[in-house]
Design a protein around this motif. Structure first.
Motif, PDB file in Angstrom:
ATOM      1  N   VAL A 278       0.836  -1.197   0.000  1.00  0.00           N
ATOM      2  CA  VAL A 278       0.000   0.000   0.000  1.00  0.00           C
ATOM      3  C   VAL A 278       0.870   1.247   0.000  1.00  0.00           C
ATOM      4  CG1 VAL A 278      -1.664   1.347   1.342  1.00  0.00           C
ATOM      5  CG2 VAL A 278      -2.000  -1.108   1.051  1.00  0.00           C
ATOM      6  N   ASN A 279       1.919   1.247   0.817  1.00  0.00           N
ATOM      7  CA  ASN A 279       2.826   2.395   0.866  1.00  0.00           C
ATOM      8  C   ASN A 279       3.481   2.631  -0.496  1.00  0.00           C
ATOM      9  OD1 ASN A 279       2.189   2.517   3.570  1.00  0.00           O
ATOM     10  ND2 ASN A 279       4.119   1.664   4.281  1.00  0.00           N
ATOM     11  N   LEU A 280       3.922   1.549  -1.135  1.00  0.00           N
ATOM     12  CA  LEU A 280       4.518   1.661  -2.461  1.00  0.00           C
ATOM     13  C   LEU A 280       3.516   2.248  -3.453  1.00  0.00           C
ATOM     14  CD1 LEU A 280       6.791   1.048  -4.538  1.00  0.00           C
ATOM     15  CD2 LEU A 280       5.829  -1.264  -4.721  1.00  0.00           C
ATOM     16  N   GLY A 281       2.265   1.867  -3.304  1.00  0.00           N
ATOM     17  CA  GLY A 281       1.226   2.321  -4.219  1.00  0.00           C
ATOM     18  C   GLY A 281       0.896   3.790  -4.115  1.00  0.00           C
ATOM     19  N   SER A 282       1.470   4.476  -3.140  1.00  0.00           N
ATOM     20  CA  SER A 282       1.226   5.915  -2.991  1.00  0.00           C
ATOM     21  C   SER A 282       2.341   6.758  -3.593  1.00  0.00           C
ATOM     22  CB  SER A 282       1.075   6.277  -1.504  1.00  0.00           C
ATOM     23  OG  SER A 282       2.336   6.193  -0.839  1.00  0.00           O
ATOM     24  N   VAL A 283       3.379   6.115  -4.113  1.00  0.00           N
ATOM     25  CA  VAL A 283       4.540   6.848  -4.629  1.00  0.00           C
ATOM     26  C   VAL A 283       4.198   7.533  -5.951  1.00  0.00           C
ATOM     27  CG1 VAL A 283       6.876   6.604  -5.561  1.00  0.00           C
ATOM     28  CG2 VAL A 283       6.214   5.333  -3.506  1.00  0.00           C
ATOM     29  N   GLY A 284       4.458   8.832  -6.007  1.00  0.00           N
ATOM     30  CA  GLY A 284       4.337   9.573  -7.259  1.00  0.00           C
ATOM     31  C   GLY A 284       2.965   9.570  -7.890  1.00  0.00           C
ATOM     32  N   VAL A 285       1.914   9.443  -7.085  1.00  0.00           N
ATOM     33  CA  VAL A 285       0.558   9.439  -7.643  1.00  0.00           C
ATOM     34  C   VAL A 285       0.239  10.824  -8.216  1.00  0.00           C
ATOM     35  CG1 VAL A 285      -1.889   9.245  -7.050  1.00  0.00           C
ATOM     36  CG2 VAL A 285      -0.242   7.613  -6.123  1.00  0.00           C
ATOM     37  N   ILE A 286      -0.358  10.851  -9.400  1.00  0.00           N
ATOM     38  CA  ILE A 286      -0.703  12.116 -10.050  1.00  0.00           C
ATOM     39  C   ILE A 286      -2.215  12.330 -10.007  1.00  0.00           C
ATOM     40  CG2 ILE A 286       1.315  12.134 -11.540  1.00  0.00           C
ATOM     41  CD1 ILE A 286      -0.374  11.037 -13.790  1.00  0.00           C
ATOM     42  N   ASP A 287      -2.637  13.574 -10.245  1.00  0.00           N
ATOM     43  CA  ASP A 287      -4.062  13.889 -10.183  1.00  0.00           C
ATOM     44  C   ASP A 287      -4.645  14.034 -11.583  1.00  0.00           C
ATOM     45  OD1 ASP A 287      -3.308  16.419 -11.120  1.00  0.00           O
ATOM     46  OD2 ASP A 287      -3.242  17.267  -9.109  1.00  0.00           O
ATOM     47  N   LYS A 288      -5.920  14.342 -11.648  1.00  0.00           N
ATOM     48  CA  LYS A 288      -6.616  14.422 -12.934  1.00  0.00           C
ATOM     49  C   LYS A 288      -6.126  15.586 -13.790  1.00  0.00           C
ATOM     50  CE  LYS A 288     -10.479  16.981 -10.909  1.00  0.00           C
ATOM     51  NZ  LYS A 288     -11.945  16.979 -10.667  1.00  0.00           N
ATOM     52  N   ASP A 289      -5.492  16.572 -13.176  1.00  0.00           N
ATOM     53  CA  ASP A 289      -4.997  17.706 -13.943  1.00  0.00           C
ATOM     54  C   ASP A 289      -3.760  17.350 -14.763  1.00  0.00           C
ATOM     55  OD1 ASP A 289      -7.008  19.392 -12.986  1.00  0.00           O
ATOM     56  OD2 ASP A 289      -5.836  19.879 -11.193  1.00  0.00           O
ATOM     57  N   THR A 290      -2.963  16.422 -14.261  1.00  0.00           N
ATOM     58  CA  THR A 290      -1.738  16.022 -14.972  1.00  0.00           C
ATOM     59  C   THR A 290      -1.831  14.629 -15.581  1.00  0.00           C
ATOM     60  OG1 THR A 290      -0.799  15.278 -12.866  1.00  0.00           O
ATOM     61  CG2 THR A 290      -0.240  17.506 -13.599  1.00  0.00           C
ATOM     62  N   GLY A 291      -2.901  13.904 -15.242  1.00  0.00           N
ATOM     63  CA  GLY A 291      -3.065  12.557 -15.763  1.00  0.00           C
ATOM     64  C   GLY A 291      -4.377  12.382 -16.487  1.00  0.00           C
ATOM     65  N   GLU A 292      -4.693  11.141 -16.788  1.00  0.00           N
ATOM     66  CA  GLU A 292      -5.907  10.809 -17.524  1.00  0.00           C
ATOM     67  C   GLU A 292      -6.311   9.387 -17.166  1.00  0.00           C
ATOM     68  OE1 GLU A 292      -4.659  11.111 -21.603  1.00  0.00           O
ATOM     69  OE2 GLU A 292      -3.794   9.095 -21.616  1.00  0.00           O
ATOM     70  N   VAL A 293      -7.447   8.950 -17.684  1.00  0.00           N
ATOM     71  CA  VAL A 293      -7.855   7.549 -17.602  1.00  0.00           C
ATOM     72  C   VAL A 293      -7.827   7.003 -19.022  1.00  0.00           C
ATOM     73  CG1 VAL A 293      -9.692   5.925 -17.042  1.00  0.00           C
ATOM     74  CG2 VAL A 293      -9.275   7.892 -15.557  1.00  0.00           C
ATOM     75  N   ARG A 294      -6.832   6.159 -19.307  1.00  0.00           N
ATOM     76  CA  ARG A 294      -6.693   5.629 -20.665  1.00  0.00           C
ATOM     77  C   ARG A 294      -7.788   4.607 -20.980  1.00  0.00           C
ATOM     78  NH1 ARG A 294      -0.859   3.643 -19.483  1.00  0.00           N
ATOM     79  NH2 ARG A 294       0.059   5.578 -18.697  1.00  0.00           N
ATOM     80  N   THR A 295      -8.154   4.535 -22.224  1.00  0.00           N
ATOM     81  CA  THR A 295      -9.063   3.472 -22.664  1.00  0.00           C
ATOM     82  C   THR A 295      -8.282   2.248 -23.125  1.00  0.00           C
ATOM     83  OG1 THR A 295      -9.156   4.511 -24.846  1.00  0.00           O
ATOM     84  CG2 THR A 295     -10.914   5.058 -23.294  1.00  0.00           C
ATOM     85  N   SER A 296      -7.022   2.450 -23.494  1.00  0.00           N
ATOM     86  CA  SER A 296      -6.078   1.357 -23.753  1.00  0.00           C
ATOM     87  C   SER A 296      -4.853   1.624 -22.889  1.00  0.00           C
ATOM     88  CB  SER A 296      -5.668   1.316 -25.219  1.00  0.00           C
ATOM     89  OG  SER A 296      -4.535   0.460 -25.392  1.00  0.00           O
TER      90      SER A 296
END
Length: 333
Positions: free
Chosen positions: A304-322
């Motif tokens: 879980v701790n590893l999964g929090s590293v460098g998480v980005i938000d919707k302003d700099t990221g996206e939800v890919r369809t592929s």
């Protein structure tokens, strides 16, 4: 956030933390898709369970993919991107042997076609798939709850990959973890992911035959193990030969604390693994994990701790369809 794990010992360890956590971890939270994609975790698990029944080696593959994606440039699924014009992260040397992409594609396709198109990020799929495979490989003893809400990155460059190597010292390795706000305990526990999986003979040839140009094997390795491994990895062995990272044949395919017992007995395969058991910084943590009964709880928390590293938000990221391609032209690959 502390994780919730389905073992009695884990509940005892983390009960107090859970009461304070509010089930969130920065921008991430449990139940992120409860309204936008109800039942997403059940859908992911169904696909993963079928894949695992066909191929149990998916568990170590996905732990490695998860680590390589999160540790290098943050948990943004940038490792999954392909390009025909420039080398992406998956083309960097340390990532050439990373695999598991087909399973991520299968889960993504199921969600896009039959569940909730355009909703679940590839970064969250990596986290959920890895959690489910760890659970299955532990014999259903460690289903930790992992918060979601990650977004997918738009940049993937081989030149930016930054991962610890198996020949590094404990202190230098920890500097890399510390830079990512991961603790010394996180480091030792996450390296315990080597409780399953394999290493190529090429990674240990120096330890078997010419350690630090001495013409002799690594003196920190159990001599009996040296002889056993020389049979499996002769000096003229092909690059494709592999050996188990956990040399306990009874548990080399199970997520458990056997790895720590092995390195305490000088039976570590990778140099960094063996150093964990002898370095003043980490040897007590190794002893506690080898002799205790809470490795699974600690491993879930560290993941879980590893999964929090460098998480980005919707302003700099996206939800890919592929998962292999950005949605728009603003992708740097």
């Amino acid at each position: 956030m502390a994780v919730k794990i389905s073992t009695i010992s884990a509940l005892i360890v983390f009960l107090a933390l859970l009461s304070l956590s509010h089930f969130s971890y920065g921008e991430l939270r449990l139940g992120f898709y409860s309204k936008s994609c109800p039942g997403v975790e059940e859908t992911v698990f169904r696909v993963v369970k079928k894949a695992f029944s066909d191929n149990s080696t998916l568990a170590p593959l996905m732990i490695r993919l998860y680590f390589h994606d999160c540790f290098s440039n943050g948990c943004d699924a940038s490792l999954l991107l392909d390009s025909t014009t420039s080398p992406t992260e998956k083309k960097a040397g340390p990532n050439l042997s990373v695999d598991g992409y087909a399973l991520i594609d299968a889960v993504k396709d199921e969600l896009e076609i039959n569940k909730c198109p355009g909703v679940v990020s590839c970064a969250d799929i990596i986290a959920l798939v890895t959690r489910d495979l760890v659970d299955l490989a532990s014999g259903r003893k460690i289903r930790y709850e992992i918060p979601t809400g990650r977004f997918d990155g738009r940049e993937s460059l081989a030149s930016t990959v930054d991962l610890p190597g198996p020949q590094m010292s404990v202190s230098d390795t920890f500097k890399m973890f510390e830079k990512r706000k991961l603790s010394l305990t996180d480091m030792v526990v996450l390296l315990g992911g080597h409780t399953i999986g394999v290493a190529h003979c090429s990674f240990i040839m120096d330890r078997l035959y010419n350690f630090k140009n001495t013409g002799k094997p690594d003196p920190s390795m159990d001599p009996t193990l040296v002889e056993q491994l020389r049979e499996k990895c002769p000096e003229d062995s092909s690059a494709g030969r592999v050996i188990n990272l956990d040399q306990d044949v009874l548990s080399s395919n199970s997520v458990d604390a056997s790895f720590y017992k092995q390195i305490k007995s000088r039976r570590g395969i990778l140099h960094i693994d063996q150093l964990l058991a002898t370095d003043e910084m980490t040897k007590q943590i190794v002893t506690d994990l080898a002799e205790g009964n809470d490795f699974l709880a600690r491993f879930g928390q560290a993941m879980v701790n590893l999964g929090s590293v460098g998480v980005i938000d919707k302003d700099t990221g996206e939800v890919r369809t592929s998962c292999r391609a950005c949605k728009n032209m603003f992708c740097t690959i």
